[in-house]
Every structure is written in C-alpha cells, then in structure tokens.
Design an enzyme around this catalytic site. Sequence first.
Site, PDB file in Angstrom:
ATOM      1  N   GLU A   1      20.916 -25.408  31.821  1.00 38.95           N
ATOM      2  CA  GLU A   1      21.587 -24.320  32.535  1.00 38.95           C
ATOM      3  C   GLU A   1      21.035 -24.221  33.954  1.00 38.95           C
ATOM      4  O   GLU A   1      19.837 -24.404  34.178  1.00 38.95           O
ATOM      5  CB  GLU A   1      21.365 -23.009  31.782  1.00 38.95           C
ATOM      6  CG  GLU A   1      22.182 -21.839  32.275  1.00 38.95           C
ATOM      7  CD  GLU A   1      22.053 -20.631  31.348  1.00 38.95           C
ATOM      8  OE1 GLU A   1      21.990 -19.504  31.876  1.00 38.95           O
ATOM      9  OE2 GLU A   1      22.001 -20.824  30.120  1.00 38.95           O
TER      10      GLU A   1
ATOM     11  N   ASP B   1      21.342 -21.415  37.071  1.00 36.30           N
ATOM     12  CA  ASP B   1      21.787 -20.023  37.207  1.00 36.30           C
ATOM     13  C   ASP B   1      21.714 -19.463  38.616  1.00 36.30           C
ATOM     14  O   ASP B   1      20.692 -19.587  39.295  1.00 36.30           O
ATOM     15  CB  ASP B   1      20.892 -19.090  36.365  1.00 36.30           C
ATOM     16  CG  ASP B   1      21.088 -19.248  34.881  1.00 36.30           C
ATOM     17  OD1 ASP B   1      22.060 -19.886  34.473  1.00 36.30           O
ATOM     18  OD2 ASP B   1      20.256 -18.718  34.127  1.00 36.30           O
TER      19      ASP B   1
ATOM     20  N   GLU C   1      22.268 -15.396  39.430  1.00 37.61           N
ATOM     21  CA  GLU C   1      22.586 -14.071  38.913  1.00 37.61           C
ATOM     22  C   GLU C   1      22.314 -13.054  40.011  1.00 37.61           C
ATOM     23  O   GLU C   1      21.243 -13.066  40.628  1.00 37.61           O
ATOM     24  CB  GLU C   1      21.749 -13.732  37.673  1.00 37.61           C
ATOM     25  CG  GLU C   1      22.136 -14.540  36.444  1.00 37.61           C
ATOM     26  CD  GLU C   1      21.418 -14.064  35.199  1.00 37.61           C
ATOM     27  OE1 GLU C   1      22.070 -13.952  34.153  1.00 37.61           O
ATOM     28  OE2 GLU C   1      20.201 -13.801  35.275  1.00 37.61           O
TER      29      GLU C   1
ATOM     30  N   THR D   1      17.518 -16.751  40.370  1.00 45.75           N
ATOM     31  CA  THR D   1      17.854 -18.136  40.040  1.00 45.75           C
ATOM     32  C   THR D   1      16.958 -18.611  38.911  1.00 45.75           C
ATOM     33  O   THR D   1      15.819 -18.160  38.764  1.00 45.75           O
ATOM     34  CB  THR D   1      17.695 -19.072  41.251  1.00 45.75           C
ATOM     35  OG1 THR D   1      16.298 -19.170  41.601  1.00 45.75           O
ATOM     36  CG2 THR D   1      18.490 -18.576  42.447  1.00 45.75           C
TER      37      THR D   1
ATOM     38  N   ARG E   1      11.835 -20.371  34.611  1.00 47.39           N
ATOM     39  CA  ARG E   1      11.599 -20.979  35.927  1.00 47.39           C
ATOM     40  C   ARG E   1      12.296 -20.134  36.999  1.00 47.39           C
ATOM     41  O   ARG E   1      13.016 -20.636  37.848  1.00 47.39           O
ATOM     42  CB  ARG E   1      12.111 -22.416  35.950  1.00 47.39           C
ATOM     43  CG  ARG E   1      11.455 -23.318  34.904  1.00 47.39           C
ATOM     44  CD  ARG E   1      11.961 -24.750  35.014  1.00 47.39           C
ATOM     45  NE  ARG E   1      11.316 -25.614  34.048  1.00 47.39           N
ATOM     46  CZ  ARG E   1      11.816 -25.925  32.849  1.00 47.39           C
ATOM     47  NH1 ARG E   1      12.995 -25.423  32.480  1.00 47.39           N
ATOM     48  NH2 ARG E   1      11.164 -26.722  32.032  1.00 47.39           N
TER      49      ARG E   1
ATOM     50  N   ASP F   1      19.951  -1.959  31.066  1.00 48.74           N
ATOM     51  CA  ASP F   1      18.685  -1.819  30.353  1.00 48.74           C
ATOM     52  C   ASP F   1      17.554  -2.589  31.023  1.00 48.74           C
ATOM     53  O   ASP F   1      16.388  -2.424  30.669  1.00 48.74           O
ATOM     54  CB  ASP F   1      18.830  -2.267  28.897  1.00 48.74           C
ATOM     55  CG  ASP F   1      19.330  -3.688  28.758  1.00 48.74           C
ATOM     56  OD1 ASP F   1      19.998  -4.187  29.692  1.00 48.74           O
ATOM     57  OD2 ASP F   1      19.051  -4.322  27.723  1.00 48.74           O
TER      58      ASP F   1
ATOM     59  N   GLY G   1      13.889  -2.656  36.508  1.00 50.64           N
ATOM     60  CA  GLY G   1      13.439  -2.772  35.136  1.00 50.64           C
ATOM     61  C   GLY G   1      14.159  -1.877  34.153  1.00 50.64           C
ATOM     62  O   GLY G   1      13.647  -1.593  33.066  1.00 50.64           O
TER      63      GLY G   1
END
Length: 290
Positions: free
Chosen positions: A104, A106, A108, A122, A132, A197, A202
């Site tokens: 994958e 990423d 986000e 990432t 990572r 959440d 956080g």
Amino acid sequence: MSSAGFYGVSVVLLFSVLVSSIMVTYAGNFYQDFDLTWGDHRAKILNGGKMLTLSLDKASGSGFKSKKEYLFGRIDMQLKLVAGNSAGTVTAYYLSSEGATHDEIDFEFLGNVTGDPYILHTNVFTQGKGNREQQFYLWFDPTRNFHTYSVIWNPQRIIFLVDNIPIREFQNAEALGVPFPKNQPMRIYSSLWNADDWATRGGLVKADWTKAPFTAYYRNFNVNTCTRSSCASTSTSSLFDSAWETQGLDPISRRKLRWVQKHYMVYNYCSDLKRFPQGLPPECRHSRFL
C-alpha cells in the site's frame, strides 16, 4: 560487482522486459477508469466523467476504486479538500493490493478546525506491514483550489509529490532485508470517511455534523503505468511516457525535498526513538536510503 549492485542491475533488466509492450495513450475519464464502490448517492461523477466528488454525512462516507490494477508507474490526481471545519474527517487517496500481506502507498488528509492546517499523512505498507509514517503541513490552503498529488513508483523507489514537488522518497532497501512493493499490482482507491475518534488532535476534536455534508473534489486524473499484461497512459502528453520507469531525484528535486522536510514535516518515523526502543528500522539507519 557487489551483491547489491548485481541486484540493482537485475531489477532494471527484469523491469525492462516487463514494460517492453507498446504504450497506449487514451483520455482519462472517471466513468471509464473508476467504480463508485460505497456511499450510494454520496459519490458522484460529473461533467461527462471529468470530475468526481465524494461526500460524508453522519450516516456514511463514500469511496471509489480504479477498474484496473497497476504495477509500477506515475499516478497524478488533482484534489480540492473539504473546506471550513473539516475536523474528524479523513480524505484518503492511495494504492493498495489485497489480502493480509498487501502492499500500500498512502496519502491521507487529516481534517482540522477552521483556520488550522490539514495534516498530510503518508505511509508505505509492504507485505502487510506499515508503520512508516511521515506527516506534513502543506504550504498552501488545499481547500481553496485544486492541487496535484502524485506517486512515482518504480523498482528502485517510491516518490510522493505535491504539485510536482517531492515531499518523500522511500527507496528500495531490500539489500538491508526491508521488503519493497514490486510483485503485487495495486488498485487506486479514495474515500472520505469519519475518523473523529483519532484524526484531529488524537480524537479530542469531533466532527461538527451541523456542517455536513463534507465534500472533496477530484479532477484531471492521469496514469502512466503498467497493468499485469501491458503499459498504458492517460496523459495527454507523451513527455513523461517513460520517465517514471527509472526516475529518481536530481539535485534540484533533492533540494526541494529537503526544503519541504525542513520546514513542513511534522512527524517522521525514522526520528521516533521512543516508538522503536529496540532500534530504528533498518532503512532509517542508513543514510543512502533516506
């Protein structure tokens, strides 16, 4: 020749065989290239396939995925993110294979309260293992205009780019025993979903559903990649048809990367000694792979 050098030459030779088929150019279109996978009416393709929108409300988010799987290439997508108070929302744009040992790559985008910046998260998963993460602020407001988010993925490295500026490079460190995504074709996915959440501070800041629906916009998808059996491009220009196959960072690009990481990086797993008390991951301990 060292074993690492021999390995590198072998990968290039094998990859040359893989991409030896004829390149085909066609116009990228969301109707042709993607399926709307969840969210019912919340995911829409507009303007004859030139634009796609994802929306999130209290009942559900939405998402899409590419019809094809790809093995290596350059992928570009322009996004305009959820505006205003986007706290608790995540817009994910990524490549992924399937199964417990999936690979994958990423992007986000973690939403925030009005006036506070998005965090670009990432990650790279290999054989089912991630951890990572690198995170960045952006040097612009990603909700005001469209910006281009790109991945270059070849057998030597993965490069993450924003408006063609490299922000991260993950090099092939198989010589150190670190798996690298090279065998599993991946689909392109994107989703807009509720993650209040954890996504903003956080999980302390929740989504404000009075501001729903939240909407992200997509356009100008270009792909220049290989599928299981052939290579193809949706780019209207042939200038980059083969550049990605061995593309790395030249001195100018590497200076841009350092500028981003110096001024806009907010988290780097390779610097998190508390997280890895037994020692940093192997790729973090060797400067040539950073």
